[in-house]
Design a protein around this motif. Structure first.
Motif, PDB file in Angstrom:
ATOM      1  N   ASN A 133       0.842  -1.181   0.000  1.00 35.54           N
ATOM      2  CA  ASN A 133       0.000   0.000   0.000  1.00 35.54           C
ATOM      3  C   ASN A 133       0.887   1.245   0.000  1.00 35.54           C
ATOM      4  OD1 ASN A 133      -2.226   1.625   0.099  1.00 35.54           O
ATOM      5  ND2 ASN A 133      -3.076   0.724   1.934  1.00 35.54           N
ATOM      6  N   ALA A 134       0.263   2.401  -0.162  1.00 30.93           N
ATOM      7  CA  ALA A 134       1.008   3.667  -0.150  1.00 30.93           C
ATOM      8  C   ALA A 134       1.540   3.929   1.253  1.00 30.93           C
ATOM      9  CB  ALA A 134       0.104   4.796  -0.594  1.00 30.93           C
ATOM     10  N   PHE A 135       2.776   4.389   1.341  1.00 33.36           N
ATOM     11  CA  PHE A 135       3.405   4.676   2.624  1.00 33.36           C
ATOM     12  C   PHE A 135       4.170   5.967   2.495  1.00 33.36           C
ATOM     13  CE2 PHE A 135       6.945   4.431   5.585  1.00 33.36           C
ATOM     14  CZ  PHE A 135       6.273   4.116   6.752  1.00 33.36           C
ATOM     15  N   PRO A 136       4.174   6.869   3.423  1.00 36.01           N
ATOM     16  CA  PRO A 136       3.436   6.832   4.685  1.00 36.01           C
ATOM     17  C   PRO A 136       1.975   7.210   4.473  1.00 36.01           C
ATOM     18  CG  PRO A 136       4.662   8.867   4.564  1.00 36.01           C
ATOM     19  CD  PRO A 136       5.001   8.065   3.315  1.00 36.01           C
ATOM     20  N   ARG A 137       1.143   6.861   5.424  1.00 32.06           N
ATOM     21  CA  ARG A 137      -0.274   7.178   5.355  1.00 32.06           C
ATOM     22  C   ARG A 137      -0.484   8.537   6.047  1.00 32.06           C
ATOM     23  NH1 ARG A 137      -5.014   3.107   5.400  1.00 32.06           N
ATOM     24  NH2 ARG A 137      -3.446   2.204   4.064  1.00 32.06           N
ATOM     25  N   THR A 168      -2.952  11.927   6.906  1.00 39.56           N
ATOM     26  CA  THR A 168      -4.375  12.223   7.075  1.00 39.56           C
ATOM     27  C   THR A 168      -4.864  13.280   6.097  1.00 39.56           C
ATOM     28  OG1 THR A 168      -3.842  13.818   8.805  1.00 39.56           O
ATOM     29  CG2 THR A 168      -4.399  11.586   9.502  1.00 39.56           C
ATOM     30  N   PRO A 191      -3.993  11.432   1.738  1.00 35.44           N
ATOM     31  CA  PRO A 191      -3.768   9.992   1.710  1.00 35.44           C
ATOM     32  C   PRO A 191      -3.322   9.521   0.321  1.00 35.44           C
ATOM     33  CG  PRO A 191      -6.103  10.471   1.659  1.00 35.44           C
ATOM     34  CD  PRO A 191      -5.402  11.782   1.865  1.00 35.44           C
ATOM     35  N   ALA A 214      -2.651   6.573  -2.672  1.00 34.21           N
ATOM     36  CA  ALA A 214      -3.449   5.504  -3.255  1.00 34.21           C
ATOM     37  C   ALA A 214      -2.658   4.839  -4.375  1.00 34.21           C
ATOM     38  CB  ALA A 214      -4.752   6.054  -3.809  1.00 34.21           C
TER      39      ALA A 214
END
Length: 50
Positions: free
Chosen positions: A3-7, A9, A12, A14
């Motif tokens: 998944n995409a990192f870092p998440r 807020t 976000p 994708a």
């Protein structure tokens, strides 16, 4: 698939496209880069090489 990192807020991430499928471009690479004819590619495929 990762998944995409870092998440974050506020923004976000994708995954928009997972990339080409396995072997999706095999015929075009063998034809354009290696210079093989369609018959030669079919022969390789028939013998289980590709």
């Amino acid at each position: 698939m990762q998944n995409a990192f870092p998440r974050l807020t506020e923004t976000p991430g994708a995954v928009r496209w997972p990339g080409p499928g396995l072997g999706e471009h095999t015929d075009s690479v063998l034809a354009e880069v290696a210079g093989l004819s369609p018959d030669a590619i079919a022969g390789l495929r028939g013998r289980g090489v590709i």
